[in-house]
Design a protein around this motif. Structure first.
Motif, PDB file in Angstrom:
ATOM      1  N   ARG A 171       0.849  -1.216   0.000  1.00  0.00           N
ATOM      2  CA  ARG A 171       0.000   0.000   0.000  1.00  0.00           C
ATOM      3  C   ARG A 171       0.876   1.254   0.000  1.00  0.00           C
ATOM      4  O   ARG A 171       0.582   2.235  -0.685  1.00  0.00           O
ATOM      5  N   ALA A 172       1.954   1.215   0.777  1.00  0.00           N
ATOM      6  CA  ALA A 172       2.871   2.365   0.785  1.00  0.00           C
ATOM      7  C   ALA A 172       3.560   2.498  -0.575  1.00  0.00           C
ATOM      8  O   ALA A 172       3.765   3.616  -1.079  1.00  0.00           O
ATOM      9  N   LEU A 173       3.872   1.366  -1.176  1.00  0.00           N
ATOM     10  CA  LEU A 173       4.493   1.388  -2.507  1.00  0.00           C
ATOM     11  C   LEU A 173       3.527   1.968  -3.544  1.00  0.00           C
ATOM     12  O   LEU A 173       3.924   2.756  -4.416  1.00  0.00           O
ATOM     13  N   THR A 174       2.267   1.611  -3.416  1.00  0.00           N
ATOM     14  CA  THR A 174       1.250   2.162  -4.321  1.00  0.00           C
ATOM     15  C   THR A 174       1.169   3.681  -4.168  1.00  0.00           C
ATOM     16  O   THR A 174       1.121   4.420  -5.163  1.00  0.00           O
ATOM     17  N   ALA A 175       1.159   4.134  -2.915  1.00  0.00           N
ATOM     18  CA  ALA A 175       1.062   5.587  -2.671  1.00  0.00           C
ATOM     19  C   ALA A 175       2.278   6.299  -3.268  1.00  0.00           C
ATOM     20  O   ALA A 175       2.146   7.377  -3.883  1.00  0.00           O
ATOM     21  N   ALA A 176       3.449   5.705  -3.100  1.00  0.00           N
ATOM     22  CA  ALA A 176       4.667   6.324  -3.644  1.00  0.00           C
ATOM     23  C   ALA A 176       4.616   6.347  -5.176  1.00  0.00           C
ATOM     24  O   ALA A 176       4.966   7.350  -5.811  1.00  0.00           O
ATOM     25  N   LEU A 177       4.158   5.254  -5.768  1.00  0.00           N
ATOM     26  CA  LEU A 177       4.067   5.226  -7.232  1.00  0.00           C
ATOM     27  C   LEU A 177       3.066   6.260  -7.742  1.00  0.00           C
ATOM     28  O   LEU A 177       3.307   6.930  -8.747  1.00  0.00           O
ATOM     29  N   ARG A 178       1.954   6.400  -7.042  1.00  0.00           N
ATOM     30  CA  ARG A 178       0.960   7.398  -7.481  1.00  0.00           C
ATOM     31  C   ARG A 178       1.563   8.799  -7.443  1.00  0.00           C
ATOM     32  O   ARG A 178       1.375   9.602  -8.368  1.00  0.00           O
ATOM     33  N   ALA A 179       2.293   9.075  -6.371  1.00  0.00           N
ATOM     34  CA  ALA A 179       2.927  10.399  -6.270  1.00  0.00           C
ATOM     35  C   ALA A 179       3.984  10.566  -7.363  1.00  0.00           C
ATOM     36  O   ALA A 179       4.076  11.619  -8.017  1.00  0.00           O
ATOM     37  N   GLY A 180       4.767   9.520  -7.587  1.00  0.00           N
ATOM     38  CA  GLY A 180       5.803   9.574  -8.609  1.00  0.00           C
ATOM     39  C   GLY A 180       5.215   9.747 -10.007  1.00  0.00           C
ATOM     40  O   GLY A 180       5.748  10.489 -10.835  1.00  0.00           O
ATOM     41  N   LEU A 181       4.095   9.059 -10.251  1.00  0.00           N
ATOM     42  CA  LEU A 181       3.462   9.172 -11.569  1.00  0.00           C
ATOM     43  C   LEU A 181       2.928  10.578 -11.788  1.00  0.00           C
ATOM     44  O   LEU A 181       3.008  11.126 -12.902  1.00  0.00           O
ATOM     45  N   GLU A 182       2.396  11.159 -10.745  1.00  0.00           N
ATOM     46  CA  GLU A 182       1.902  12.527 -10.875  1.00  0.00           C
ATOM     47  C   GLU A 182       3.057  13.460 -11.258  1.00  0.00           C
ATOM     48  O   GLU A 182       2.929  14.272 -12.174  1.00  0.00           O
ATOM     49  N   ASP A 183       4.185  13.283 -10.573  1.00  0.00           N
ATOM     50  CA  ASP A 183       5.369  14.098 -10.893  1.00  0.00           C
ATOM     51  C   ASP A 183       5.811  13.907 -12.338  1.00  0.00           C
ATOM     52  O   ASP A 183       6.330  14.825 -12.967  1.00  0.00           O
ATOM     53  N   ARG A 184       5.651  12.700 -12.832  1.00  0.00           N
ATOM     54  CA  ARG A 184       6.100  12.418 -14.211  1.00  0.00           C
ATOM     55  C   ARG A 184       5.006  12.711 -15.236  1.00  0.00           C
ATOM     56  O   ARG A 184       5.134  12.353 -16.396  1.00  0.00           O
ATOM     57  N   GLY A 185       3.926  13.319 -14.797  1.00  0.00           N
ATOM     58  CA  GLY A 185       2.891  13.766 -15.730  1.00  0.00           C
ATOM     59  C   GLY A 185       1.973  12.661 -16.235  1.00  0.00           C
ATOM     60  O   GLY A 185       1.317  12.810 -17.270  1.00  0.00           O
ATOM     61  N   VAL A 186       1.908  11.546 -15.509  1.00  0.00           N
ATOM     62  CA  VAL A 186       1.028  10.446 -15.932  1.00  0.00           C
ATOM     63  C   VAL A 186      -0.389  10.696 -15.415  1.00  0.00           C
ATOM     64  O   VAL A 186      -0.586  11.018 -14.240  1.00  0.00           O
ATOM     65  N   ARG A 187      -1.338  10.528 -16.304  1.00  0.00           N
ATOM     66  CA  ARG A 187      -2.742  10.736 -15.937  1.00  0.00           C
ATOM     67  C   ARG A 187      -3.366   9.375 -15.580  1.00  0.00           C
ATOM     68  O   ARG A 187      -3.183   8.400 -16.321  1.00  0.00           O
ATOM     69  N   ILE A 188      -4.074   9.313 -14.454  1.00  0.00           N
ATOM     70  CA  ILE A 188      -4.808   8.091 -14.126  1.00  0.00           C
ATOM     71  C   ILE A 188      -6.290   8.391 -14.314  1.00  0.00           C
ATOM     72  O   ILE A 188      -6.849   9.263 -13.642  1.00  0.00           O
ATOM     73  N   VAL A 189      -6.906   7.688 -15.256  1.00  0.00           N
ATOM     74  CA  VAL A 189      -8.312   7.931 -15.596  1.00  0.00           C
ATOM     75  C   VAL A 189      -9.160   6.819 -14.992  1.00  0.00           C
ATOM     76  O   VAL A 189      -8.830   5.639 -15.129  1.00  0.00           O
ATOM     77  N   THR A 190     -10.245   7.200 -14.321  1.00  0.00           N
ATOM     78  CA  THR A 190     -11.151   6.179 -13.792  1.00  0.00           C
ATOM     79  C   THR A 190     -12.179   5.844 -14.858  1.00  0.00           C
ATOM     80  O   THR A 190     -12.979   6.703 -15.260  1.00  0.00           O
TER      81      THR A 190
END
Ligand code: GLY
Length: 391
Positions: A171-190
């Motif tokens: 779960r912590a790894l997921t949170a870190a990846l989400r933050a990292g993806l945001e920094d790298r400009g990745v969009r997560i679409v629901t």
């Protein structure tokens, strides 16, 4: 097995511009692939129908235990697992440096405990198998084992120490990846993917979703346990992935007096420590289709077996229990690689090893996306399950 009768998968993905990638599925595998691809400069969109990391990732204990979990002779899987474990320290260090977030990665080692003579015989068999693969787990008598882990049952018959194994908090790894993806400009679409868009030659050019059409040069399908019923994947390449239910229990203890220092395992349960004093008990393994109910029997079994192994768990606070679905495959190997459809890569079927195999899967997908041909990936080629007409 191996590359399958469809020939090697090599050359089935042509080198392409590192741009316009859609990753379908935001479990740990999809997120890690997106992180890797975005790191190469690709424009990445992730499409996820629920909350990122809310499937098997949320339930997993996060054991990075390729040796300790080696039960039967599965050399190809062992090789992938060992490769990925070697990638873990750099993978989390890069992510933690980029985001400032702790992933819960700790190189704790693991202690596998035999609680009676029968279990000791079985544990020795597994240790011999590990030695036959050139690995170096160590046999410990009861006293030596309890010197390492004072809380384990005094009636143990022996234990095997695997110093290389580690643990991460998914779960912590997921949170870190989400933050990292945001920094790298990745969009997560629901939204939900409803179909592939292909050009007249059959090459993928995007996806149709409940949120509209997204164009892409490359689609990475990481739908986890739902891969086998993902109707947007054409029949001929849809893989025979089945859900294998696992229940886990979370207990909270004192951060200053953790009940154990390392991963503990017995024949029927494992206990994965978290840096904040919690432990995760896992996991049942049930062929129940898409059922994710937590059951009295499942929780009872995990608590009973954890108590046999580490009696101190009785004093811990019960936080909760959850169930998730592992993506099982007929040969227990994952499906990572190109398909017969140009521009479509599969990254699923990781069964019991999804957390462990995330860095390796991401690295593989990153290489494939730019036309690489990693030889070490052949055993996991999706071609081994493709129907004839796909080729
Ligand atoms: N990797 C542990 C499990 O799937 O239960």
């Amino acid at each position: 097995m191996g590359s399958g009768s469809g020939g090697t998968y090599m050359n089935r993905v042509k080198a392409r511009e590192a741009s316009g990638v859609i990753v379908v599925g935001a479990g740990l595998i999809g997120l890690a692939c997106a992180w890797e691809l975005a790191g190469t400069g690709a424009k990445v969109t992730v499409v996820e129908r629920e909350e990122p990391g809310c499937g098997a990732t949320r339930v997993a204990a996060g054991m990075l235990a390729p040796i300790g979990e080696l039960d039967f002779g599965e050399p190809e899987l062992l090789e992938l697992n060992l490769r990925s474990r070697r990638l873990y320290p750099d993978f989390v260090a890069t992510l933690e440096a980029a985001t400032g977030l702790d992933t819960g990665y700790r190189h704790t080692g693991a202690l596998h405990v035999a609680l009676d003579r029968d279990e000791a015989g079985e544990l020795r068999r597994i240790m011999e198998l590990q030695h036959s693969y050139g690995l170096d787990p160590k046999w410990l008598g009861p006293m030596a084992a309890r010197e390492l882990e004072a809380g384990i049952s005094p009636s143990l018959a022996g234990a095997v120490l695997v110093e290389e194994d580690a643990v991460v908090d998914p779960r912590a790894l997921t949170a870190a990846l989400r933050a990292g993806l945001e920094d790298r400009g990745v969009r997560i679409v629901t939204g939900e993917v409803t179909g592939l868009v292909r050009d007249p030659a059959g090459k993928v050019t995007g996806t149709e979703t409940t949120r509209g059409r997204f164009d892409a040069d490359l689609v990475v399908a990481a739908p986890g346990a739902f891969a086998g019923i993902a109707n947007w994947l054409p029949d001929e390449i849809r893989p025979p992935v089945r859900p294998v239910k696992g229940q886990t229990v979370e207990l909270r203890g004192d951060v200053d007096e953790p009940v154990c220092e390392r991963i503990l395992g017995s024949e029927r349960v494992y206990i994965a420590p978290r840096p904040d004093g919690r432990v995760i008990l896992g996991a049942t393994s049930e062929e129940m289709g898409f059922d994710t109910r937590v059951t009295g029997g499942g929780v009872h079994e995990l608590l009973r077996e954890a108590y046999r192994l580490l009696p101190d768990v009785a004093e811990m606070e019960f936080v909760g229990a959850i169930a998730g679905l592992r993506p099982g495959t007929p040969d227990n190997l994952p499906l990572i690689g190109p398909t017969a459809i140009e521009g479509l890569i599969l990254a699923t079927g990781h069964y019991r090893n999804g957390i462990l195999l995330a860095p390796l899967t991401a690295k593989a997908v990153g290489e494939l996306a730019v036309g690489g041909e990693p030889e070490w990936l052949l055993a996991s080629s999706p071609a081994r399950f493709e129907h004839q007409e796909a080729r």
